[in-house]
Write an enzyme that holds these catalytic residues in place. Structure first.
Site, PDB file in Angstrom:
ATOM      1  N   LEU A   1      42.113  20.857   1.980  1.00 50.72           N
ATOM      2  CA  LEU A   1      41.818  19.643   1.207  1.00 50.72           C
ATOM      3  C   LEU A   1      42.672  19.618  -0.061  1.00 50.72           C
ATOM      4  O   LEU A   1      42.167  19.638  -1.177  1.00 50.72           O
ATOM      5  CB  LEU A   1      40.336  19.562   0.860  1.00 50.72           C
ATOM      6  CG  LEU A   1      39.823  18.179   0.474  1.00 50.72           C
ATOM      7  CD1 LEU A   1      39.823  17.261   1.692  1.00 50.72           C
ATOM      8  CD2 LEU A   1      38.420  18.269  -0.118  1.00 50.72           C
ATOM      9  N   GLY A   2      44.012  19.589   0.149  1.00 55.48           N
ATOM     10  CA  GLY A   2      44.926  19.416  -0.966  1.00 55.48           C
ATOM     11  C   GLY A   2      45.242  17.951  -1.167  1.00 55.48           C
ATOM     12  O   GLY A   2      44.418  17.076  -0.902  1.00 55.48           O
TER      13      GLY A   2
ATOM     14  N   ARG B   1      51.428  22.311  10.318  1.00 55.85           N
ATOM     15  CA  ARG B   1      52.471  23.122  10.930  1.00 55.85           C
ATOM     16  C   ARG B   1      51.983  23.553  12.310  1.00 55.85           C
ATOM     17  O   ARG B   1      50.805  23.857  12.504  1.00 55.85           O
ATOM     18  CB  ARG B   1      52.788  24.358  10.082  1.00 55.85           C
ATOM     19  CG  ARG B   1      53.430  24.044   8.740  1.00 55.85           C
ATOM     20  CD  ARG B   1      54.887  23.609   8.911  1.00 55.85           C
ATOM     21  NE  ARG B   1      55.540  23.408   7.623  1.00 55.85           N
ATOM     22  CZ  ARG B   1      55.679  22.245   7.016  1.00 55.85           C
ATOM     23  NH1 ARG B   1      55.186  21.145   7.596  1.00 55.85           N
ATOM     24  NH2 ARG B   1      56.294  22.149   5.858  1.00 55.85           N
TER      25      ARG B   1
ATOM     26  N   ALA C   1      55.344  12.822  10.673  1.00 53.78           N
ATOM     27  CA  ALA C   1      54.220  12.230   9.957  1.00 53.78           C
ATOM     28  C   ALA C   1      54.540  11.954   8.503  1.00 53.78           C
ATOM     29  O   ALA C   1      54.042  10.982   7.918  1.00 53.78           O
ATOM     30  CB  ALA C   1      52.989  13.136  10.057  1.00 53.78           C
TER      31      ALA C   1
ATOM     32  N   VAL D   1      48.759  17.677  11.710  1.00 56.68           N
ATOM     33  CA  VAL D   1      49.922  17.110  11.031  1.00 56.68           C
ATOM     34  C   VAL D   1      50.463  18.105  10.001  1.00 56.68           C
ATOM     35  O   VAL D   1      51.213  17.736   9.109  1.00 56.68           O
ATOM     36  CB  VAL D   1      49.578  15.771  10.340  1.00 56.68           C
ATOM     37  CG1 VAL D   1      49.376  14.667  11.359  1.00 56.68           C
ATOM     38  CG2 VAL D   1      48.351  15.911   9.440  1.00 56.68           C
TER      39      VAL D   1
ATOM     40  N   SER E   1      38.703  25.144   2.842  1.00 60.55           N
ATOM     41  CA  SER E   1      39.843  25.359   1.970  1.00 60.55           C
ATOM     42  C   SER E   1      39.790  26.797   1.493  1.00 60.55           C
ATOM     43  O   SER E   1      38.840  27.533   1.801  1.00 60.55           O
ATOM     44  CB  SER E   1      39.783  24.387   0.788  1.00 60.55           C
ATOM     45  OG  SER E   1      41.004  24.360   0.098  1.00 60.55           O
TER      46      SER E   1
ATOM     47  N   HIS F   1      57.214  15.546  14.841  1.00 65.13           N
ATOM     48  CA  HIS F   1      57.180  16.058  13.464  1.00 65.13           C
ATOM     49  C   HIS F   1      57.729  15.026  12.482  1.00 65.13           C
ATOM     50  O   HIS F   1      58.682  15.280  11.740  1.00 65.13           O
ATOM     51  CB  HIS F   1      57.977  17.366  13.359  1.00 65.13           C
ATOM     52  CG  HIS F   1      57.595  18.168  12.142  1.00 65.13           C
ATOM     53  ND1 HIS F   1      57.739  19.535  12.093  1.00 65.13           N
ATOM     54  CD2 HIS F   1      57.079  17.803  10.928  1.00 65.13           C
ATOM     55  CE1 HIS F   1      57.336  19.980  10.898  1.00 65.13           C
ATOM     56  NE2 HIS F   1      56.941  18.941  10.190  1.00 65.13           N
TER      57      HIS F   1
ATOM     58  N   GLU G   1      59.184  24.065  17.956  1.00 61.48           N
ATOM     59  CA  GLU G   1      59.894  22.779  17.935  1.00 61.48           C
ATOM     60  C   GLU G   1      61.399  22.982  18.126  1.00 61.48           C
ATOM     61  O   GLU G   1      61.975  23.947  17.626  1.00 61.48           O
ATOM     62  CB  GLU G   1      59.623  22.081  16.595  1.00 61.48           C
ATOM     63  CG  GLU G   1      58.155  21.741  16.395  1.00 61.48           C
ATOM     64  CD  GLU G   1      57.862  21.166  15.015  1.00 61.48           C
ATOM     65  OE1 GLU G   1      58.796  21.038  14.200  1.00 61.48           O
ATOM     66  OE2 GLU G   1      56.702  20.842  14.750  1.00 61.48           O
TER      67      GLU G   1
ATOM     68  N   ILE H   1      47.261  15.931   0.498  1.00 60.81           N
ATOM     69  CA  ILE H   1      47.262  15.157   1.740  1.00 60.81           C
ATOM     70  C   ILE H   1      45.875  15.143   2.367  1.00 60.81           C
ATOM     71  O   ILE H   1      45.389  14.093   2.829  1.00 60.81           O
ATOM     72  CB  ILE H   1      48.330  15.710   2.692  1.00 60.81           C
ATOM     73  CG1 ILE H   1      49.728  15.418   2.119  1.00 60.81           C
ATOM     74  CG2 ILE H   1      48.180  15.124   4.096  1.00 60.81           C
ATOM     75  CD1 ILE H   1      50.871  16.076   2.853  1.00 60.81           C
TER      76      ILE H   1
END
Length: 331
Positions: A177-178, A257, A306, A255, A199, A304, A286, A180
Site C-alpha cells: 500500500l504505497g 513484478r 501498466a 501489476v 505491507s 508490462h 519476460e 500506487i
C-alpha cells in the site's frame, strides 16, 4: 533508503551553485536498448556522461576516466546498478531512478555510502492504478473473452456468452500500500469494494484492515492486487499456500513484478480451475509468457505496460528534472 512502497520523490533544493559556470555532471546509466527521451531537456541544464556514447570503450574505463567527480547518476529504466558500478563513482551522492521500483539498484551499498535514491512511482501511480482496475474488471466481466467471442463469430452459433461477476462488494486485498497501492484502493472504494492490505508495516493513517501475513489477507479476500517492492523477502510472496487460501473463485491481479507471484504454481491453479482468474501485466521471464495461459478465457495478459501512458512519461520527465535541479540548485 527508498523502496517501491516508500520512496522520496522530489528533493528539496540544496541551493548549491555551479562551479565556474560549468554545467553539473550527471552520469547516465542505461542499457543499450533503453533510450533517453528527455535528453534534450537535460542537456540544457546538465553535462551528461553516457558510456554508451563511447561504444569502443568499456563502461568501467569510461567511468573511471570521466566520472570521478560526478555527484549524480540517472538510472534509466530497470538497468541494474550494482555495487561494482557504484564503486567507480567515488563522489556520487544521488541516484535518480526513472522506474516505479528500485529493486534493480543496490540499495544496501547506497545506504552504506549515504547515497540518496529517488524513485518515480509518483509519476506512474494514477495510470498504474487505472490499469490494475482495467485488468480486474476485464477478468471479472470477461471483456476480452467476449471480444474474442464476437470476433470469432461465435455469437450466432453459441448464443449467450458466459456470465461474468460483479465488482461492487468484492473483498479486495492489496499487497503493497504505497503510492500506487493507495491509488488502487481509492478506485476500489469508488466501486463499492471493501479493502484490506498487507505491507511491511501497518500504516496508522490508513482506515483499512491490516494483515501482517499475506496468507491471512488472501483468506479474507476475493481479489488480491499485487504491487509491492521485489526483494528477497517478497520473491514468490504469492505462493501455493496463498493461492489456496484465496480459493477457487479468487482473482489475482499483478501489476508489480513477475517474480512476486510463483508463476508455475499460478499456471497450475488456473489450468486446474483452482483459482477464479488472473490479470497479469508482468511475468517471471519476460518477454516469455507461459503458453498454457493463452487458451484461458479467465486470464487477461498484457506486456508490462501498466505504468506507461503519454501522460505518465511526461510526468516522469518532469520528476527527473525536478529532482536533479533541486539537488544541484539549478533553476
Amino acid at each position: 533508503m527508498a523502496t517501491k512502497e516508500e520512496q522520496p520523490q522530489v528533493l528539496e533544493n540544496k541551493e548549491e551553485p555551479k562551479e565556474d559556470g560549468e554545467l553539473p555532471l550527471v552520469v547516465v546509466h542505461r542499457s543499450k536498448n533503453f533510450n533517453l527521451p528527455l535528453e534534450d531537456r537535460l542537456q540544457s541544464h546538465f553535462h551528461l556522461l553516457d558510456p554508451n556514447d563511447s561504444p569502443d570503450e568499456s563502461t568501467e574505463s569510461f567511468l573511471s576516466r570521466h566520472a570521478h567527480s560526478a555527484r549524480a547518476l540517472l538510472c534509466v529504466g530497470l538497468t541494474p546498478l550494482t555495487a561494482d558500478t557504484l564503486g567507480l563513482l567515488p563522489s556520487l551522492e544521488l541516484v535518480v531512478g526513472s522506474s516505479a521500483g528500485v529493486e534493480h539498484i543496490d540499495l544496501h551499498e547506497c545506504r552504506r555510502r549515504g547515497i540518496m535514491v529517488t524513485g518515480a512511482s509518483a509519476a506512474f501511480s494514477e495510470d498504474t492504478a487505472d490499469y490494475a482496475m482495467a485488468l480486474l474488471i476485464n477478468v471479472l466481466r470477461r471483456i476480452s473473452a467476449a471480444d474474442r467471442f464476437v470476433r470469432g463469430r461465435l455469437w450466432p452459433v453459441k448464443g449467450e456468452h458466459p456470465l461474468g461477476f460483479k465488482l461492487g462488494g468484492k473483498r479486495c486485498g492489496i499487497v503493497g500500500l504505497g503510492n500506487i497501492g493507495s491509488q488502487i484502493a481509492k478506485r476500489l472504494v469508488a466501486f463499492g469494494c471493501s479493502i484490506a492490505y498487507n505491507s511491511r508495516k501497518k500504516k496508522p493513517s490508513v482506515p483499512f484492515p491490516y494483515y501482517a501475513n499475506v496468507w491471512d489477507l488472501a483468506a479474507n479476500s476475493d481479489v488480491l492486487i499485487v504491487y509491492c517492492a521485489l526483494t528477497e523477502d517478497t520473491h514468490h510472496i504469492i505462493n501455493k499456500d496463498v493461492m489456496t487460501a484465496l480459493g477457487k473463485e479468487g482473482v489475482i491481479i499483478n501489476v508489480g513484478r513477475g517474480p512476486l507471484v510463483d508463476e508455475k504454481e499460478l499456471v497450475q491453479f488456473l489450468v486446474r480451475g483452482e483459482i477464479g482468474g488472473a490479470g497479469l501485466d508482468v511475468f517471471e521471464n519476460e518477454p516469455d509468457v507461459p503458453k498454457e495461459l493463452f487458451k484461458l478465457d479467465n486470464v487477461v495478459l498484457s506486456p508490462h505496460c501498466a505504468v506507461l501512458t503519454l501522460e505518465s512519461i511526461a510526468a516522469l520527465q518532469d520528476l527527473v528534472m525536478a529532482n536533479l535541479k533541486a539537488f544541484f540548485g539549478v533553476t
